[in-house]
Design a protein around this motif. Sequence first.
Motif, PDB file in Angstrom:
ATOM      1  N   HIS A   1       0.819  -1.222   0.000  1.00 12.43           N
ATOM      2  CA  HIS A   1       0.000   0.000   0.000  1.00 12.43           C
ATOM      3  C   HIS A   1       0.853   1.272   0.000  1.00 12.43           C
ATOM      4  O   HIS A   1       0.372   2.337  -0.397  1.00 12.43           O
ATOM      5  N   ASP A   2       2.106   1.167   0.449  1.00 13.41           N
ATOM      6  CA  ASP A   2       2.973   2.346   0.458  1.00 13.41           C
ATOM      7  C   ASP A   2       4.092   2.235  -0.573  1.00 13.41           C
ATOM      8  O   ASP A   2       5.084   2.954  -0.505  1.00 13.41           O
ATOM      9  N   THR A   3       3.917   1.328  -1.548  1.00 17.78           N
ATOM     10  CA  THR A   3       4.947   1.113  -2.571  1.00 17.78           C
ATOM     11  C   THR A   3       4.713   2.000  -3.786  1.00 17.78           C
ATOM     12  O   THR A   3       3.595   2.074  -4.304  1.00 17.78           O
ATOM     13  N   LEU A   4       5.771   2.658  -4.226  1.00 23.80           N
ATOM     14  CA  LEU A   4       5.755   3.392  -5.490  1.00 23.80           C
ATOM     15  C   LEU A   4       6.923   2.827  -6.301  1.00 23.80           C
ATOM     16  O   LEU A   4       8.059   3.279  -6.179  1.00 23.80           O
TER      17      LEU A   4
ATOM     18  N   ASN B   1       9.614   1.079 -23.805  1.00 28.27           N
ATOM     19  CA  ASN B   1      10.248   2.380 -24.057  1.00 28.27           C
ATOM     20  C   ASN B   1       9.637   3.495 -23.212  1.00 28.27           C
ATOM     21  O   ASN B   1       9.654   4.664 -23.621  1.00 28.27           O
ATOM     22  N   GLN B   2       9.095   3.159 -22.045  1.00 26.88           N
ATOM     23  CA  GLN B   2       8.462   4.153 -21.196  1.00 26.88           C
ATOM     24  C   GLN B   2       8.948   4.005 -19.757  1.00 26.88           C
ATOM     25  O   GLN B   2       9.333   2.916 -19.326  1.00 26.88           O
ATOM     26  N   GLN B   3       8.894   5.105 -19.022  1.00 29.01           N
ATOM     27  CA  GLN B   3       9.120   5.083 -17.584  1.00 29.01           C
ATOM     28  C   GLN B   3       7.757   5.075 -16.904  1.00 29.01           C
ATOM     29  O   GLN B   3       6.904   5.925 -17.182  1.00 29.01           O
ATOM     30  N   LEU B   4       7.555   4.114 -16.010  1.00 26.66           N
ATOM     31  CA  LEU B   4       6.250   3.889 -15.402  1.00 26.66           C
ATOM     32  C   LEU B   4       6.392   3.760 -13.893  1.00 26.66           C
ATOM     33  O   LEU B   4       7.475   3.484 -13.373  1.00 26.66           O
ATOM     34  N   ILE B   5       5.269   3.947 -13.199  1.00 23.54           N
ATOM     35  CA  ILE B   5       5.208   3.646 -11.769  1.00 23.54           C
ATOM     36  C   ILE B   5       4.063   2.668 -11.534  1.00 23.54           C
ATOM     37  O   ILE B   5       3.037   2.705 -12.228  1.00 23.54           O
ATOM     38  N   VAL B   6       4.264   1.788 -10.564  1.00 26.03           N
ATOM     39  CA  VAL B   6       3.255   0.804 -10.186  1.00 26.03           C
ATOM     40  C   VAL B   6       2.979   0.988  -8.698  1.00 26.03           C
ATOM     41  O   VAL B   6       3.923   1.101  -7.897  1.00 26.03           O
TER      42      VAL B   6
ATOM     43  N   CYS C   1       6.626   9.656  -3.151  1.00 20.83           N
ATOM     44  CA  CYS C   1       5.998   8.575  -2.392  1.00 20.83           C
ATOM     45  C   CYS C   1       4.496   8.561  -2.645  1.00 20.83           C
ATOM     46  O   CYS C   1       3.955   9.406  -3.367  1.00 20.83           O
ATOM     47  N   ILE C   2       3.829   7.583  -2.030  1.00 27.42           N
ATOM     48  CA  ILE C   2       2.378   7.525  -2.071  1.00 27.42           C
ATOM     49  C   ILE C   2       1.860   7.472  -0.634  1.00 27.42           C
ATOM     50  O   ILE C   2       2.365   6.705   0.190  1.00 27.42           O
ATOM     51  N   LYS C   3       0.900   8.337  -0.342  1.00 28.23           N
ATOM     52  CA  LYS C   3       0.314   8.427   0.995  1.00 28.23           C
ATOM     53  C   LYS C   3      -1.199   8.453   0.878  1.00 28.23           C
ATOM     54  O   LYS C   3      -1.761   9.291   0.174  1.00 28.23           O
ATOM     55  N   ASP C   4      -1.849   7.502   1.544  1.00 24.57           N
ATOM     56  CA  ASP C   4      -3.316   7.420   1.519  1.00 24.57           C
ATOM     57  C   ASP C   4      -3.860   7.464   0.096  1.00 24.57           C
ATOM     58  O   ASP C   4      -4.863   8.127  -0.191  1.00 24.57           O
TER      59      ASP C   4
END
Length: 323
Positions: free
Chosen positions: A33-36, A43-48, A76-79
């Motif tokens: 839940h707190d993973t970025l 050929n792309q930069q992505l976030i999961v 980061c990711i918060k809530d």
Amino acid sequence: MSTIEPIPMKFRVPEIAFPMGWYRVADAAEIGHDTLKAVSYLNQQLIVYRTKSGAAQVADAYCPHLGAHLASHDGCIKDGAIVCPFHKWSWDGASGRCAGIPYSAVPPLEGLTLTLYPTREVDGMVLMWYHPQGAEPDFEPYASTALQRDAWILFDSHAWVSTSPYCDIFENLFDTAHIVQLHGAGKMPVMRTMEPMPHGLYVDYEMDPEAEEFGIGKLEINFTGVTAIHQLFEGPGWATNFIIASTPIDNERFIQTVRLYVKDLGSSLFNEQIGRPWIERFKYEVEQDFKVLDYKKHLPKPRLCGGDGPIYQYRAYASRYYV
């Protein structure tokens, strides 16, 4: 081991193109839940990451404000909101809309959002939808009915980076002659059924339990487009399920991952006795394949002969995914 270097893909395929489809970008267990998680595919930069509700989501990695990579520095990711490391703008992970600017009450331009990609979580994998023209998904990925029905354990997983032409990687399964000539199988496999399905293709093999090391009585494969397959093997008292996914990194390379599930026999010793030889044999054969595939050229009109397998039938199927 060959010492030659693979020549650039522009000399080995008629056209460099990624097919539309569902691509594995992470294992589901990697994304808390707190993973970025930053990844680089197609050929792309992505976030999961996971939204506030817990759903897996894939997005473009760059902040629409001024282009910072959202997973760099202390991003980061918060809530369920992604916080940019540069100016601390926050973006709702589920909708992509701006959720706040710490130093301004003036809202950003209407329509300024993160680029989100349709995302599915299937059989322990996070899959993103890719279409070269940005179209929405027109089919869903295959989810194993066997894994949903019975008790299985994830026995092992492995990954390889390959320089094979991407269009040749699953075509290799239909080159039945190489199964004997390269891998030393006791008998050339016979494909009894090739049936189009909503998720892609179903293939059923005619098996001779006496001809193979593992006494295989059943082998069936379900394709998710041309990007992933589920291979289900069954024999007397055992079953294994290989989930194999191939995702381009860039024009020259892709990553192939395998997850081996073993039907739980109620004993770690018995599961080991089934799973260990299967994964070792699989790894051995994949590495044999890549010693050839990493250097090969894709021939649009190969000179086939009797016994080469239904390669053209597979190409006819695969062509619908190249836009």
